[in-house]
Scaffold this active site. Structure first.
Site, PDB file in Angstrom:
ATOM      1  N   LYS A   6      27.910  48.817  32.792  1.00 54.73           N
ATOM      2  CA  LYS A   6      27.556  47.387  32.713  1.00 54.73           C
ATOM      3  C   LYS A   6      26.053  47.216  32.452  1.00 54.73           C
ATOM      4  CE  LYS A   6      31.543  45.187  33.436  1.00 54.73           C
ATOM      5  NZ  LYS A   6      32.278  44.616  32.283  1.00 54.73           N
TER       6      LYS A   6
ATOM      7  N   TYR B 123      31.510  50.784  42.811  1.00 51.69           N
ATOM      8  CA  TYR B 123      31.506  50.350  41.402  1.00 51.69           C
ATOM      9  C   TYR B 123      30.959  51.473  40.496  1.00 51.69           C
ATOM     10  CZ  TYR B 123      31.712  46.914  37.627  1.00 51.69           C
ATOM     11  OH  TYR B 123      32.031  46.245  36.469  1.00 51.69           O
TER      12      TYR B 123
HETATM   13  P1  NAD Z   1      41.913  42.378  33.194  1.00 53.62           P
HETATM   14  O1  NAD Z   1      42.573  43.636  33.665  1.00 53.62           O
HETATM   15  O2  NAD Z   1      42.735  41.174  33.134  1.00 53.62           O
HETATM   16  O3  NAD Z   1      41.212  42.627  31.787  1.00 53.62           O
HETATM   17  C1  NAD Z   1      40.661  43.850  31.393  1.00 53.62           C
HETATM   18  C2  NAD Z   1      40.994  43.994  29.923  1.00 53.62           C
HETATM   19  O4  NAD Z   1      40.409  45.168  29.358  1.00 53.62           O
HETATM   20  C3  NAD Z   1      42.505  44.074  29.683  1.00 53.62           C
HETATM   21  O5  NAD Z   1      42.926  43.054  28.827  1.00 53.62           O
HETATM   22  C4  NAD Z   1      42.668  45.427  29.017  1.00 53.62           C
HETATM   23  O6  NAD Z   1      43.697  45.429  28.056  1.00 53.62           O
HETATM   24  C5  NAD Z   1      41.301  45.589  28.370  1.00 53.62           C
HETATM   25  N1  NAD Z   1      41.066  46.953  27.925  1.00 53.62           N
HETATM   26  C6  NAD Z   1      40.974  48.084  28.669  1.00 53.62           C
HETATM   27  N2  NAD Z   1      40.833  49.156  27.870  1.00 53.62           N
HETATM   28  C7  NAD Z   1      40.821  48.689  26.582  1.00 53.62           C
HETATM   29  C8  NAD Z   1      40.715  49.300  25.294  1.00 53.62           C
HETATM   30  N3  NAD Z   1      40.596  50.621  25.156  1.00 53.62           N
HETATM   31  N4  NAD Z   1      40.742  48.497  24.203  1.00 53.62           N
HETATM   32  C9  NAD Z   1      40.867  47.165  24.316  1.00 53.62           C
HETATM   33  N5  NAD Z   1      40.969  46.530  25.495  1.00 53.62           N
HETATM   34  C10 NAD Z   1      40.954  47.293  26.621  1.00 53.62           C
HETATM   35  O7  NAD Z   1      40.655  42.186  34.177  1.00 53.62           O
HETATM   36  P2  NAD Z   1      39.427  41.167  34.142  1.00 53.62           P
HETATM   37  O8  NAD Z   1      38.911  41.171  35.517  1.00 53.62           O
HETATM   38  O9  NAD Z   1      39.832  39.901  33.503  1.00 53.62           O
HETATM   39  O10 NAD Z   1      38.348  41.934  33.236  1.00 53.62           O
HETATM   40  C11 NAD Z   1      37.755  41.383  32.080  1.00 53.62           C
HETATM   41  C12 NAD Z   1      36.257  41.676  32.057  1.00 53.62           C
HETATM   42  O11 NAD Z   1      35.631  40.971  33.118  1.00 53.62           O
HETATM   43  C13 NAD Z   1      35.894  43.143  32.219  1.00 53.62           C
HETATM   44  O12 NAD Z   1      34.801  43.454  31.382  1.00 53.62           O
HETATM   45  C14 NAD Z   1      35.435  43.199  33.669  1.00 53.62           C
HETATM   46  O13 NAD Z   1      34.545  44.257  33.877  1.00 53.62           O
HETATM   47  C15 NAD Z   1      34.762  41.854  33.785  1.00 53.62           C
HETATM   48  N6  NAD Z   1      34.541  41.360  35.154  1.00 53.62           N
HETATM   49  C16 NAD Z   1      35.573  41.314  36.046  1.00 53.62           C
HETATM   50  C17 NAD Z   1      35.336  40.840  37.340  1.00 53.62           C
HETATM   51  C18 NAD Z   1      36.440  40.799  38.372  1.00 53.62           C
HETATM   52  O14 NAD Z   1      36.142  40.779  39.558  1.00 53.62           O
HETATM   53  N7  NAD Z   1      37.703  40.750  37.977  1.00 53.62           N
HETATM   54  C19 NAD Z   1      34.053  40.403  37.689  1.00 53.62           C
HETATM   55  C20 NAD Z   1      33.022  40.448  36.750  1.00 53.62           C
HETATM   56  C21 NAD Z   1      33.286  40.936  35.479  1.00 53.62           C
HETATM   57  O1  0WE Z   2      34.593  45.382  36.169  1.00 53.45           O
HETATM   58  C1  0WE Z   2      35.365  45.337  37.097  1.00 53.45           C
HETATM   59  C2  0WE Z   2      36.570  46.254  37.177  1.00 53.45           C
HETATM   60  C3  0WE Z   2      36.835  46.956  35.894  1.00 53.45           C
HETATM   61  C4  0WE Z   2      37.755  48.140  36.028  1.00 53.45           C
HETATM   62  C5  0WE Z   2      38.891  48.151  36.822  1.00 53.45           C
HETATM   63  C6  0WE Z   2      39.700  49.284  36.863  1.00 53.45           C
HETATM   64  C7  0WE Z   2      40.920  49.385  37.739  1.00 53.45           C
HETATM   65  C8  0WE Z   2      41.939  50.338  37.139  1.00 53.45           C
HETATM   66  C9  0WE Z   2      37.433  49.260  35.312  1.00 53.45           C
HETATM   67  N1  0WE Z   2      38.201  50.363  35.342  1.00 53.45           N
HETATM   68  C10 0WE Z   2      39.320  50.387  36.087  1.00 53.45           C
HETATM   69  N2  0WE Z   2      40.061  51.531  36.089  1.00 53.45           N
HETATM   70  C11 0WE Z   2      41.300  51.587  36.629  1.00 53.45           C
HETATM   71  O2  0WE Z   2      41.933  52.666  36.669  1.00 53.45           O
HETATM   72  N3  0WE Z   2      35.106  44.449  38.113  1.00 53.45           N
HETATM   73  C12 0WE Z   2      33.858  43.721  38.089  1.00 53.45           C
HETATM   74  C13 0WE Z   2      35.998  44.247  39.270  1.00 53.45           C
HETATM   75  C14 0WE Z   2      35.546  45.165  40.338  1.00 53.45           C
HETATM   76  O3  0WE Z   2      35.927  46.455  40.330  1.00 53.45           O
HETATM   77  C15 0WE Z   2      35.307  47.062  41.413  1.00 53.45           C
HETATM   78  C16 0WE Z   2      34.534  46.121  42.098  1.00 53.45           C
HETATM   79  C17 0WE Z   2      34.677  44.900  41.406  1.00 53.45           C
HETATM   80  C18 0WE Z   2      34.026  43.611  41.724  1.00 53.45           C
HETATM   81  C19 0WE Z   2      35.349  48.383  41.821  1.00 53.45           C
HETATM   82  C20 0WE Z   2      34.654  48.753  42.949  1.00 53.45           C
HETATM   83  C21 0WE Z   2      33.877  47.829  43.640  1.00 53.45           C
HETATM   84  C22 0WE Z   2      33.804  46.506  43.214  1.00 53.45           C
END
Ligand code: NAD
Ligand code: 0WE
Length: 268
Positions: free
Chosen positions: A164, A157
Site C-alpha cells: 500500500k 497487515y
Molecule cells: P473485496 O474482496 O470485495 O475486493 C477485493 C478485490 O480484489 C476483489 O474483487 C478481487 O477479485 C480483486 N482481485 C484480487 N486479485 C485480483 C487479480 N489478480 N486481478 C484482478 N482483481 C483481483 O474487498 P474490498 O475490501 O472491497 O477491497 C477492495 C480494495 O479496498 C482493496 O484494495 C483493499 O485493500 C482496499 N481496502 C479495504 C479495506 C477493508 O477494510 N475492507 C480498507 C481499506 C482499503
Molecule cells: O487491504 C485489506 C485486505 C486485503 C487482503 C485481504 C486478504 C484476505 C484473503 C489482501 N490479501 C488477502 N489475502 C487473502 O488470502 N484491508 C485494508 C482489510 C484488512 O486486512 C487486514 C487488516 C485490514 C484492515 C489484515 C490484517 C490487519 C488489518
C-alpha cells in the site's frame, strides 16, 4: 444535478455486495455515470454478472491484473465501445495469507512480497498506462483504495502495508505524469470494512470494535460512505485535486490513543 452525467467509468474489484467497489458503483450510478465492469479471471464472472444489473449494467470483462494481455484487452474493448474513458476505479488488493498474519518477518517471503506488490501496487500503474491514451484531454480521473497500514505499522497487515505504501507513491508519480494531459490521480484511504477480503482475517471483529471506540465519530464506516467520496473525486467538483490520499475513516487516523472513555457516544 447528478455530478457524473456523461462520464464513462471502469469499475474493477467487484466481488460481492459488500465489496467497496459495490458501494462505489452505487454512488457512481446514482450520479449518472455509465459503467463497465471487470472481474479477476474466469470463475469470478458469474458473481459480477449478478451484481452489475444493480449498478445499471454495462460491459463486463475479464481482467486478472497479473495478465497484461487481459489489461490490454479491456482498454482496447473500451476504445472501440466508448471511444474514450473518463474514470477508472482500482479496488484490487491481494497478498498470500502468510504475508498478512502474525510476525512480519516470519511471514515474509520473496514470492508473497512480489505477489502482493504485483496485484496491489503495480496493477494501478499498469491500468494508468493502458488507460492513458483513452483518457487524455478529457479531464478524467483515476482512483485507488488504500489503507492506513501504508503509513503506520498495523498489526498483521505486514506485507500488504508495504504494498500500500508503494500504491500511494504510485498515486503521486502518476499524478505528476498524467496531470499535463488533464488526468487526475487520487486515492482513498478507507477505514476497516467487513468485506470478503477482510473476512477470515483473525481478530477483524475486534479491530472493528476498537476502531469504532477510538474514532472521533465513534462508529465504523460503510462502503456507501467510501462511494460518496469516490463519486466526488471522479467528478469535476474535484478538478483541482490530484496526487491526494483522502482519509475516509471517521477521523481515526487523526487521533492518538488517549484516555480510555470506553468509546463515549455523543451526548443527546
Ligand atoms: P473485496 O474482496 O470485495 O475486493 C477485493 C478485490 O480484489 C476483489 O474483487 C478481487 O477479485 C480483486 N482481485 C484480487 N486479485 C485480483 C487479480 N489478480 N486481478 C484482478 N482483481 C483481483 O474487498 P474490498 O475490501 O472491497 O477491497 C477492495 C480494495 O479496498 C482493496 O484494495 C483493499 O485493500 C482496499 N481496502 C479495504 C479495506 C477493508 O477494510 N475492507 C480498507 C481499506 C482499503
Ligand atoms: O487491504 C485489506 C485486505 C486485503 C487482503 C485481504 C486478504 C484476505 C484473503 C489482501 N490479501 C488477502 N489475502 C487473502 O488470502 N484491508 C485494508 C482489510 C484488512 O486486512 C487486514 C487488516 C485490514 C484492515 C489484515 C490484517 C490487519 C488489518
Amino acid at each position: 444535478m447528478p455530478i457524473l452525467q456523461d462520464k464513462k467509468i471502469l469499475l474493477t474489484g467487484l466481488l460481492s455486495n459488500r465489496s467497496i467497489a459495490f458501494g462505489i458503483g452505487k454512488a457512481l450510478k446514482r450520479e449518472g455515470a455509465t459503467l463497465a465492469f471487470t472481474y479477476a479471471g474466469e470463475g469470478m464472472r458469474e458473481r459480477v454478472e449478478k451484481l452489475a444489473p444493480e449498478l445499471g449494467g454495462g460491459l463486463i470483462m475479464s481482467m486478472d491484473v497479473t495478465k497484461q494481455d487481459e489489461i490490454d484487452g479491456v482498454f482496447s474493448k473500451l476504445g472501440s465501445e466508448w471511444g474514450g474513458v473518463d474514470g477508472v476505479v482500482h479496488s484490487i488488493g491481494y497478498a498470500p495469507r502468510d504475508a498478512i498474519t502474525g510476525d512480519f518477518l516470519d511471514g515474509l517471503s520473496r514470492s508473497s512480497f512480489m505477489t502482493a506488490m504485483d496485484i496491489s501496487a503495480y496493477s494501478f500503474a499498469a491500468l494508468g498506462k493502458a488507460a492513458r491514451p483513452l483518457m487524455k484531454g478529457r479531464n478524467g480521473a483515476l482512483l485507488t483504495l488504500s489503507y492506513l497500514g501504508a503509513v503506520r505499522s498495523v498489526p498483521n497487515y505486514n506485507t500488504m502495508g508495504v504494498a500500500k505504501a508503494a500504491l500511494e507513491a504510485n498515486v503521486r508519480y502518476m499524478a505528476a505524469t498524467l496531470g499535463p494531459e488533464g488526468t487526475r490521480v487520487n486515492g482513498i484511504s478507507a477505514g476497516p470494512i467487513k468485506t470478503l477480503a477482510a473476512s477470515g482475517i483473525a481478530g477483524f471483529s475486534t479491530m472493528l470494535k476498537n476502531f469504532a471506540n477510538a474514532a472521533p465519530l465513534r462508529r465504523n464506516i460503510t462502503a456507501d460512505e467510501v462511494g460518496n467520496v469516490a463519486a466526488f473525486l471522479l467528478s469535476d467538483w474535484a478538478s483541482a485535486m490530484t496526487g491526494e490520499i483522502l482519509y475516509v475513516d471517521n477521523g481515526y487516523s487523526q487521533v492518538a490513543a488517549g484516555m480510555d472513555d470506553g468509546g463515549e457516544k455523543p451526548k443527546e
